[in-house]
Design an enzyme around this catalytic site. Structure first.
Site, PDB file in Angstrom:
ATOM      1  NE  ARG A  27      16.569 -14.023 -30.706  1.00 24.02           N
ATOM      2  CZ  ARG A  27      17.105 -14.243 -31.890  1.00 24.02           C
ATOM      3  NH1 ARG A  27      18.053 -13.442 -32.326  1.00 24.02           N
ATOM      4  NH2 ARG A  27      16.730 -15.258 -32.629  1.00 24.02           N
ATOM      5  CD1 TRP A  73       7.138 -11.087 -30.828  1.00 25.27           C
ATOM      6  CD2 TRP A  73       6.686 -12.918 -32.041  1.00 25.27           C
ATOM      7  NE1 TRP A  73       6.312 -10.714 -31.854  1.00 25.27           N
ATOM      8  CE2 TRP A  73       6.019 -11.817 -32.618  1.00 25.27           C
ATOM      9  CE3 TRP A  73       6.547 -14.159 -32.632  1.00 25.27           C
ATOM     10  CZ2 TRP A  73       5.235 -11.933 -33.756  1.00 25.27           C
ATOM     11  CZ3 TRP A  73       5.755 -14.285 -33.770  1.00 25.27           C
ATOM     12  CH2 TRP A  73       5.104 -13.162 -34.317  1.00 25.27           C
ATOM     13  CG  ASN A  99      14.171 -18.675 -31.533  1.00 24.90           C
ATOM     14  OD1 ASN A  99      15.223 -18.373 -32.071  1.00 24.90           O
ATOM     15  ND2 ASN A  99      13.026 -18.251 -31.982  1.00 24.90           N
ATOM     16  N   GLY A 100      11.451 -20.894 -32.116  1.00 25.41           N
ATOM     17  CA  GLY A 100      11.104 -21.505 -33.406  1.00 25.41           C
ATOM     18  C   GLY A 100       9.682 -22.010 -33.380  1.00 25.41           C
ATOM     19  CD  GLU A 487      12.525   1.935 -43.463  1.00 27.38           C
ATOM     20  OE1 GLU A 487      11.858   0.989 -43.890  1.00 27.38           O
ATOM     21  OE2 GLU A 487      13.113   1.897 -42.372  1.00 27.38           O
ATOM     22  CE  LYS A 491      11.755   2.071 -39.144  1.00 24.83           C
ATOM     23  NZ  LYS A 491      12.311   1.166 -39.968  1.00 24.83           N
ATOM     24  CG  HIS A 510      -4.438   5.622 -59.990  1.00 26.59           C
ATOM     25  ND1 HIS A 510      -5.259   5.692 -61.083  1.00 26.59           N
ATOM     26  CD2 HIS A 510      -3.246   6.138 -60.365  1.00 26.59           C
ATOM     27  CE1 HIS A 510      -4.567   6.203 -62.102  1.00 26.59           C
ATOM     28  NE2 HIS A 510      -3.351   6.487 -61.688  1.00 26.59           N
ATOM     29  CE  LYS A 609      17.210  -4.665 -34.825  1.00 30.52           C
ATOM     30  NZ  LYS A 609      16.357  -3.880 -35.722  1.00 30.52           N
TER      31      LYS A 609
HETATM   32  C1  G6P Z   1      11.393  -7.382 -38.445  1.00 34.61           C
HETATM   33  C2  G6P Z   1      12.061  -6.146 -37.891  1.00 34.61           C
HETATM   34  C3  G6P Z   1      12.384  -5.181 -39.016  1.00 34.61           C
HETATM   35  C4  G6P Z   1      13.211  -5.864 -40.085  1.00 34.61           C
HETATM   36  C5  G6P Z   1      12.561  -7.152 -40.578  1.00 34.61           C
HETATM   37  C6  G6P Z   1      13.518  -7.964 -41.430  1.00 34.61           C
HETATM   38  O1  G6P Z   1      10.142  -7.046 -38.926  1.00 34.61           O
HETATM   39  O2  G6P Z   1      11.244  -5.521 -36.930  1.00 34.61           O
HETATM   40  O3  G6P Z   1      13.107  -4.078 -38.502  1.00 34.61           O
HETATM   41  O4  G6P Z   1      13.376  -4.995 -41.166  1.00 34.61           O
HETATM   42  O5  G6P Z   1      12.192  -7.976 -39.467  1.00 34.61           O
HETATM   43  O6  G6P Z   1      14.589  -8.387 -40.634  1.00 34.61           O
HETATM   44  P1  G6P Z   1      16.037  -8.665 -41.149  1.00 34.61           P
HETATM   45  O7  G6P Z   1      16.812  -9.014 -39.924  1.00 34.61           O
HETATM   46  O8  G6P Z   1      15.924  -9.816 -42.097  1.00 34.61           O
HETATM   47  O9  G6P Z   1      16.549  -7.438 -41.817  1.00 34.61           O
END
Ligand code: G6P
Length: 614
Positions: A27, A73, A99-100, A487, A491, A510, A609
């Site tokens: 987190r 974070w 957190n928030g 995607e 990644k 384009h 995450k």
């Molecule tokens: C963050 C994570 C991503 C995830 C996104 C949305 O950016 O690093 O892996 O896709 O949040 O998160 P969620 O939990 O809503 O799928």
């Protein structure tokens, strides 16, 4: 974003908190800190990871049976020791982890400074909150929980907090609004955490706090919960299904690699009990209750962020193609600030692995207020989005710990595919025989993913060596493979820090075509049966400009193999199911490239995450 954990019981709190923080590190990992009660309050905090904090506390007094821990974070203030949590009030009596985001922190801060002479040492909004609670507490000599409750009525924003008071040993107070908080109830002990992962090895019994609730925990009186209006609330105790093994790496170097290789099983788990290949049906409990409304929907709006938004993009193709249902896919963060048109005949799908993403949650709240039927596609059981929606289906892929989403993505796409097939059949867009044919083939996907993972490993490792020194790369795809290109690029960039762009193959002309030269690696996701020739032409266009083409093709596609520099083959399947296969080598390629570049794959820089701030 930020993980919090607290413990009260007979065990030594320190190892429980450190283990919990390690579990919550996905987190955020800018700094870590703990506070322990043992007659006084010992606070230790350090910039960096939980392991840095452990190193720092080696020669310190870590005794105590009550304590709290935080992994950060950074939002307000740079990642350093001072801005790390826990934060203290001015007298040193209170400590708090958070957190928030406290949105009105600036107004509160200047009032505390100017009217009441408070002095602040950090740049955080969290320090303002602990000072506010202290101010409220001192004015009327209130018990901690009452001071927290009254202070929170003045706060705008999102918070999950735990507070301790040196003058009230043996008590922890926790509260939440828009950020998650779970209370674990063990034998003679309690834990509080951002999610169940630090709790599971101590107890499986949990209570999910609701928004604007304040929990007071002591060993004498147990758990008492009140809302901000000072009314006592009652709660159901839930049993969590999580197993400890699911939280370990199980012999893999990184969680991400473990999660990539779990996909044959997790896709199967997502379908378990819901899809019957022999009898040719799919049933989703969450849809059954609302089938009439879903079948008659005028439109589907899909909300998500990051990888979940990419899953939503694939769903647009699935629902339009298989169910002939108009779809709009929205970044949750844009949708909510656009004054969107939502009607009561709309179905709004929210896709979220964590179920806690702040923007997705807020967008969903808005859609619900405006009368739409809301449906969640979520991984984390009991999470905020799962509880906000009218109905939904869990993807059941188990905890995803690597910051870059892999198995959650294929779980989401599997779920969306099942939903599209059900709606296709119920809306009369798919004749029964075709529906059953597709159901049958969907059941074959886990086996095909397994085969693909075994077959592509060598080729991907070889390509990672080619890619590791690149500065730029392009990912191109058409139709179902356009979101796969997005995607694949995401990644690569998020874990290896190589710049990568995903583009619709035809749109390349384009703009991005200007970037192509002999150094540009171009990944073309070219498994489409429809528009095969068009993709072939796009590859020719890249080759004509000396770009290096890596094509992801369907087994036996000789035409593409003949012109691409490298090919990775996926097993043949129905076109709507190809994203579940074509994404796999791209995940693996990003992983191996990042490892070769010496990156921390599970904890890429600046990312977290679970994004619980807007
Ligand atoms: C963050 C994570 C991503 C995830 C996104 C949305 O950016 O690093 O892996 O896709 O949040 O998160 P969620 O939990 O809503 O799928």
């Amino acid at each position: 974003m930020c993980g919090i954990v607290a413990y009260i019981g007979a065990k030594d709190a320190y190892p429980v908190l450190i283990k919990g923080l390690t579990r919550l590190e996905y987190r955020g990992y800018d700094s870590a800190g703990i506070a322990l009660q043992n007659g006084h309050l010992n606070i230790y905090k350090k910039k960096g990871k939980v392991s840095d904090l452990e190193e720092f506390t080696k020669d310190k007094d870590i005794s105590g049976h009550v304590g709290m821990g935080h992994t950060r974070w950074a939002t307000h203030g740079k990642p350093d020791d001072t801005n790390a949590h826990p934060q203290k009030g001015g007298t040193g009596r209170l400590v708090l982890i958070h957190n928030g985001i406290i949105e009105n922190y600036a107004v509160l801060k200047s009032a505390l400074q100017n009217k009441h002479g408070h002095k602040f040492v950090s740049e955080t909004d969290t320090e303002v909150l602990v000072h506010l609670i202290e101010e409220v507490q001192m004015r009327e000599n209130l018990p901690l929980e009452e001071a927290v409750r009254q202070a929170l009525t003045q706060v705008h924003g999102a918070y999950a907090i735990v507070v301790m008071d040196k003058e009230e040993p043996g008590k922890i107070v926790a509260a939440r609004k828009s950020s998650p908080l779970v209370v674990g109830i063990g034998k003679g002990e309690f834990l509080v955490a951002s999610d169940a992962t630090p709790i599971v090895e101590h107890t499986k019994n949990v209570v999910y706090l609701n928004d604007e609730e304040v929990a007071t925990i002591t060993l004498e009186n147990g758990l008492i919960i009140k809302n901000l209006r000072n009314e006592t609330t009652t709660h159901t105790v839930h049993e969590i299904e999580l197993e400890i093994e699911q939280l370990e790496k199980g012999g893999y170097d990184y969680f991400m690699l473990k999660e990539i290789f779990e996909q044959p099983v997790t896709i199967e788990e997502c379908m378990r009990g819901r899809l019957n290949a022999e009898e040719g049906w799919i049933r989703l409990g969450g849809m059954e209750e609302h089938m009439k409304r879903m079948v008659n929907a005028q439109r589907m709006i899909i909300l998500g962020c990051g990888t979940s938004w990419h899953a939503g993009m694939i769903a647009e193709y699935l629902f339009e193609d298989l169910a002939r249902l108009p779809v709009e896919v929205e970044y949750a963060s844009e949708f909510r600030y656009r004054n969107p048109i939502v009607r009561d005949q709309d179905v709004v799908l929210a896709i979220s692995q964590s179920g806690e993403t702040a923007d997705t949650f807020a967008a969903l709240e808005l859609a619900k207020e405006r009368g739409a039927l809301t449906y969640g596609i979520v991984n984390v059981v009991g999470s905020s989005i799962a509880r906000l929606t009218h109905s939904g289906s869990y993807i059941h892929v188990g905890p995803e710990i690597g910051v870059a989403s892999t198995k959650a993505f294929t779980g989401q796409v599997t779920m969306l595919t099942m939903m599209a097939l059900i709606l296709g059949y119920e809306r009369g867009a798919l004749p029964k025989s075709r529906y059953q044919e597709l159901v049958h083939e969907l059941a074959n996907i886990p086996g095909k993913v397994d085969k693909l993972l075994k077959n592509c490993q060598k080729q991907v490792e070889y390509l990672a060596k080619e890619l590791m020194d690149a500065n730029n790369s392009l990912y191109l795809g058409r139709g179902y493979n356009f979101p796969v290109a997005l995607e694949g690029a995401l990644k690569l960039k998020e874990i290896s820090y190589i710049h990568a762009e995903g583009y619709p193959a035809a749109e390349m002309k384009h703009g991005p075509i200007a970037l192509i030269d002999e150094n540009m690696l171009v990944f073309v996701i070219a498994t489409n049966k429809s528009a095969h020739d068009k993709v072939l032409s796009n590859i020719q266009e890249v080759k004509a400009r000396k770009g290096i083409v890596v094509a992801v093709t369907t087994e036996g596609d000789k035409e593409i193999k003949a012109i691409a520099d490298h090919t990775i083959e996926i097993p043949a399947t129905e076109e709507p199911f190809t994203p579940l296969l074509s994404v796999i080598p791209l995940q693996l390629l990003a992983y191996h490239t990042a490892v070769l570049r010496g990156c921390n794959v599970d904890q890429p820089r600046n990312l977290a995450k679970s994004v619980t701030v807007e």
